[in-house]
Write an enzyme that holds these catalytic residues in place. Structure first.
Site, PDB file in Angstrom:
ATOM      1  N   SER A 101      50.594 -14.589  21.734  1.00 10.18           N
ATOM      2  CA  SER A 101      50.233 -13.185  21.870  1.00 10.18           C
ATOM      3  C   SER A 101      48.782 -13.002  21.448  1.00 10.18           C
ATOM      4  CB  SER A 101      51.121 -12.306  20.991  1.00 10.18           C
ATOM      5  OG  SER A 101      50.625 -10.977  20.946  1.00 10.18           O
ATOM      6  N   TYR A 135      54.914  -9.684  13.359  1.00 11.63           N
ATOM      7  CA  TYR A 135      54.812 -10.257  14.701  1.00 11.63           C
ATOM      8  C   TYR A 135      53.584 -11.150  14.809  1.00 11.63           C
ATOM      9  CZ  TYR A 135      54.682 -10.350  19.836  1.00 11.63           C
ATOM     10  OH  TYR A 135      54.655 -10.746  21.153  1.00 11.63           O
TER      11      TYR A 135
END
Length: 251
Positions: free
Chosen positions: A146, A160
């Site tokens: 990501s 995250y």
């Protein structure tokens, strides 16, 4: 039927962990279009999985959908073995399944921490080590990271971001450990991508879009194109690399 092979994956067998929707589904479709037989895991949405299976078969390739919770290490390892047995080989693994916890870091409890690490970090480790045992003639492992591993712009992404950052270290370790066997490992960091979890018309999309140099969200197929390149022979001298496909978000 699409008979054009774009990255030379004819005769290859691929497995996508988390392939029933979004980027994962786009990757499954692209690998099939490029000539690979493709298996994938999914968590709950059987209807979505059936659509992806149909797309693979329409491309003229074999498909296999397996319902697996990525947090269940034993089930995930067994699924990898099943795919290798069913296809007679395993050449490509794509680690895509992930949890997406967002919220103030002090409000995310240990249960959320443990579940996120199990799915986002432990599962790629388990799947990669299981798949490597079947990659006897070389292979490619591609993990979906990501952009937050490179740039955490907004608050609430601490857990995250940590989980996705860990995957860069895993990728480098895999590349070093498996390189002598001709197995490559790379990680793709997508930027804002138009999926059901992060729609391009969502409530904060204008703000997110403004941080990209190109001023737009990616289509999942654009991420899948990079994954397909890393899976194919045109990238056979690329390993241990992080590839940003983020529209300039991290500039």
């Amino acid at each position: 039927m699409n008979t054009q092979t774009r990255t030379g994956l004819d005769g290859r067998a691929a497995m996508v962990i988390g392939g029933s929707r979004g980027i994962g589904a786009a990757v499954v479709r692209r690998l099939a279009e490029d000539g690979a037989d493709v298996a994938f895991t999914y968590l709950a949405d059987t209807a979505a999985a059936d659509k992806v299976v149909a797309a693979v078969e329409e491309a003229g390739r074999r498909a296999l959908a397996l319902r697996v919770d990525s947090a269940d290490a034993a089930a995930l390892r067994a699924a990898v073995d099943t795919v290798a047995d069913r296809f007679g080989r395993l050449d490509i693994l794509v680690n895509n399944a992930a949890r997406y916890p967002v919220g103030p870091i002090e409000e995310l409890g240990l249960d959320e921490f443990d579940r996120t690490i199990a799915v986002n970090v432990r599962a790629p480790f388990v799947a990669s080590t299981a798949a490597a045992r079947h990659m006897t003639g070389g292979g490619s492992i591609v993990t979906i990271g990501s952009l937050v591993a490179e740039r955490t712009v907004f608050p609430g992404y601490g857990l995250y971001s940590m989980s996705k950052t860990a995957l860069t270290g895993l990728t480098k370790g895999l590349a070093r450990d498996l390189g002598s066997r001709g197995i490559r490992a790379n990680i793709v960091h997508p930027g804002p991508t138009d999926t059901d979890l992060s729609p391009a018309d969502g409530p904060y999309s204008d703000v997110v879009r403004s941080h990209t140099a190109l001023g737009r969200y990616a289509d999942p197929a654009e991420i899948a194109a990079t994954v397909a390149h890393l899976a194919g022979d045109d990238s056979r001298y690329i390993t241990g690399t992080s590839v940003l496909v983020d529209g300039g978000f991290t500039i």
